[in-house]
Structure formats: structure tokens, C-alpha cells
Scaffold this motif. Structure first.
Motif, PDB file in Angstrom:
ATOM      1  N   ARG A  14       0.863  -1.184   0.000  1.00  0.00           N
ATOM      2  CA  ARG A  14       0.000   0.000   0.000  1.00  0.00           C
ATOM      3  C   ARG A  14       0.893   1.225   0.000  1.00  0.00           C
ATOM      4  O   ARG A  14       1.816   1.345   0.803  1.00  0.00           O
ATOM      5  CB  ARG A  14      -0.897   0.017   1.234  1.00  0.00           C
ATOM      6  CG  ARG A  14      -1.835   1.221   1.259  1.00  0.00           C
ATOM      7  CD  ARG A  14      -2.719   1.221   2.460  1.00  0.00           C
ATOM      8  NE  ARG A  14      -1.885   1.520   3.622  1.00  0.00           N
ATOM      9  CZ  ARG A  14      -2.324   1.527   4.863  1.00  0.00           C
ATOM     10  NH1 ARG A  14      -3.566   1.204   5.112  1.00  0.00           N
ATOM     11  NH2 ARG A  14      -1.525   1.817   5.860  1.00  0.00           N
ATOM     12  N   GLN A  15       0.632   2.122  -0.932  1.00  0.00           N
ATOM     13  CA  GLN A  15       1.406   3.358  -1.008  1.00  0.00           C
ATOM     14  C   GLN A  15       0.435   4.524  -1.025  1.00  0.00           C
ATOM     15  O   GLN A  15      -0.537   4.519  -1.777  1.00  0.00           O
ATOM     16  CB  GLN A  15       2.286   3.373  -2.246  1.00  0.00           C
ATOM     17  CG  GLN A  15       3.213   4.555  -2.266  1.00  0.00           C
ATOM     18  CD  GLN A  15       4.371   4.368  -3.226  1.00  0.00           C
ATOM     19  OE1 GLN A  15       4.632   3.272  -3.682  1.00  0.00           O
ATOM     20  NE2 GLN A  15       5.062   5.439  -3.506  1.00  0.00           N
ATOM     21  N   GLU A  17       0.177   8.877  -0.980  1.00  0.00           N
ATOM     22  CA  GLU A  17       0.815  10.182  -1.134  1.00  0.00           C
ATOM     23  C   GLU A  17      -0.160  11.222  -0.571  1.00  0.00           C
ATOM     24  O   GLU A  17      -1.347  11.189  -0.884  1.00  0.00           O
ATOM     25  CB  GLU A  17       1.072  10.484  -2.613  1.00  0.00           C
ATOM     26  CG  GLU A  17       1.871   9.433  -3.324  1.00  0.00           C
ATOM     27  CD  GLU A  17       3.347   9.759  -3.394  1.00  0.00           C
ATOM     28  OE1 GLU A  17       3.686  10.948  -3.276  1.00  0.00           O
ATOM     29  OE2 GLU A  17       4.130   8.832  -3.559  1.00  0.00           O
ATOM     30  N   THR A  18       0.346  12.120   0.247  1.00  0.00           N
ATOM     31  CA  THR A  18      -0.491  13.151   0.853  1.00  0.00           C
ATOM     32  C   THR A  18       0.102  14.519   0.551  1.00  0.00           C
ATOM     33  O   THR A  18       1.302  14.731   0.706  1.00  0.00           O
ATOM     34  CB  THR A  18      -0.557  12.955   2.383  1.00  0.00           C
ATOM     35  OG1 THR A  18      -0.993  11.634   2.665  1.00  0.00           O
ATOM     36  CG2 THR A  18      -1.507  13.936   3.018  1.00  0.00           C
ATOM     37  N   SER A  43       3.899  14.217   1.790  1.00  0.00           N
ATOM     38  CA  SER A  43       4.446  13.033   2.458  1.00  0.00           C
ATOM     39  C   SER A  43       4.072  11.785   1.673  1.00  0.00           C
ATOM     40  O   SER A  43       3.080  11.753   0.958  1.00  0.00           O
ATOM     41  CB  SER A  43       3.943  12.921   3.897  1.00  0.00           C
ATOM     42  OG  SER A  43       2.559  12.643   3.912  1.00  0.00           O
ATOM     43  N   SER A  44       4.911  10.791   1.810  1.00  0.00           N
ATOM     44  CA  SER A  44       4.710   9.521   1.127  1.00  0.00           C
ATOM     45  C   SER A  44       4.842   8.402   2.148  1.00  0.00           C
ATOM     46  O   SER A  44       5.754   8.427   2.983  1.00  0.00           O
ATOM     47  CB  SER A  44       5.752   9.365   0.019  1.00  0.00           C
ATOM     48  OG  SER A  44       5.588   8.133  -0.629  1.00  0.00           O
ATOM     49  N   ASP A  45       3.930   7.456   2.105  1.00  0.00           N
ATOM     50  CA  ASP A  45       3.932   6.347   3.058  1.00  0.00           C
ATOM     51  C   ASP A  45       3.783   5.037   2.286  1.00  0.00           C
ATOM     52  O   ASP A  45       2.917   4.925   1.415  1.00  0.00           O
ATOM     53  CB  ASP A  45       2.778   6.516   4.053  1.00  0.00           C
ATOM     54  CG  ASP A  45       2.784   5.460   5.126  1.00  0.00           C
ATOM     55  OD1 ASP A  45       3.877   5.067   5.562  1.00  0.00           O
ATOM     56  OD2 ASP A  45       1.691   5.022   5.538  1.00  0.00           O
ATOM     57  N   ARG A  46       4.634   4.077   2.589  1.00  0.00           N
ATOM     58  CA  ARG A  46       4.579   2.772   1.917  1.00  0.00           C
ATOM     59  C   ARG A  46       4.570   1.682   2.977  1.00  0.00           C
ATOM     60  O   ARG A  46       5.417   1.664   3.868  1.00  0.00           O
ATOM     61  CB  ARG A  46       5.773   2.597   0.994  1.00  0.00           C
ATOM     62  CG  ARG A  46       5.778   1.279   0.251  1.00  0.00           C
ATOM     63  CD  ARG A  46       6.998   1.200  -0.666  1.00  0.00           C
ATOM     64  NE  ARG A  46       7.166  -0.123  -1.211  1.00  0.00           N
ATOM     65  CZ  ARG A  46       6.935  -0.444  -2.469  1.00  0.00           C
ATOM     66  NH1 ARG A  46       6.522   0.475  -3.311  1.00  0.00           N
ATOM     67  NH2 ARG A  46       7.132  -1.672  -2.894  1.00  0.00           N
ATOM     68  N   THR A  47       3.618   0.783   2.865  1.00  0.00           N
ATOM     69  CA  THR A  47       3.486  -0.331   3.794  1.00  0.00           C
ATOM     70  C   THR A  47       3.505  -1.627   2.988  1.00  0.00           C
ATOM     71  O   THR A  47       2.803  -1.749   1.988  1.00  0.00           O
ATOM     72  CB  THR A  47       2.156  -0.234   4.578  1.00  0.00           C
ATOM     73  OG1 THR A  47       2.096   1.022   5.233  1.00  0.00           O
ATOM     74  CG2 THR A  47       2.048  -1.343   5.598  1.00  0.00           C
TER      75      THR A  47
END
Length: 89
Positions: A14-15, A17-18, A43-47
Motif C-alpha cells: 500500500r502506497q 501520497e499526501t 508526504s509519502s507512506d509505503r506499507t
């Protein structure tokens, strides 16, 4: 597979972008000067979740108990779930 070998079954990625901007109301909307009264953020978040299977051949009930006890010690919350399930039997 041999006893104790690991195999990857699959996984999920799961990626997200905010983007956002904050600032002083009204002043941030003024052309050219608005940049002085606002901020922008990105911000970018990758799980990643990977699922592996590691089969064990257990030849006796004692070996099964030993493996179960080892797992109980290593995983938080598992001990309580197993104890609750055993009480319901």
C-alpha cells in the motif's frame, strides 16, 4: 519443500501520497504575496505485508507442545487468544 524451508505465499503493498497546504486565512490566497503566509507539505507512506509459510513436520504431541509454547512466548497477544480458545472447549 523440505521440513523447515520457507516459501513466500504473497503479499500486499500500500502506497499513499499526501499533499496539503496551510496558512493564514485570506492572506494565503493573495497572488504572489500569499506564499509568504502559507506552507505546503508532501508526504509519502509505503506499507508492505509479506506472507511466508514455514512448515514443520511434528512427529509427536510433545514436539507440537514445544513449538506452540515457543510461539506463545514470541508473539504478543497470542498466548491470551490460545488460552481463551482452550477455555471455550
Amino acid at each position: 519443500m523440505q521440513d523447515g524451508d520457507s516459501i513466500a505465499l504473497g503479499g500486499l503493498i500500500r502506497q499513499a501520497e499526501t499533499y496539503g497546504d496551510n496558512g493564514v486565512p485570506v492572506l494565503k490566497d493573495i497572488p504572489v504575496l500569499g506564499k509568504l503566509f502559507s506552507t505546503t507539505a508532501q508526504s509519502s507512506d509505503r506499507t508492505e505485508l509479506l506472507i511466508f509459510l514455514k512448515p514443520r513436520i511434528l512427529r509427536s504431541p510433545a514436539a507440537a507442545r514445544e513449538i506452540t509454547d515457543s510461539l506463545r512466548k514470541g508473539l504478543r497477544g497470542l498466548d491470551a487468544m490460545i488460552t481463551d480458545a482452550e477455555k471455550r472447549k
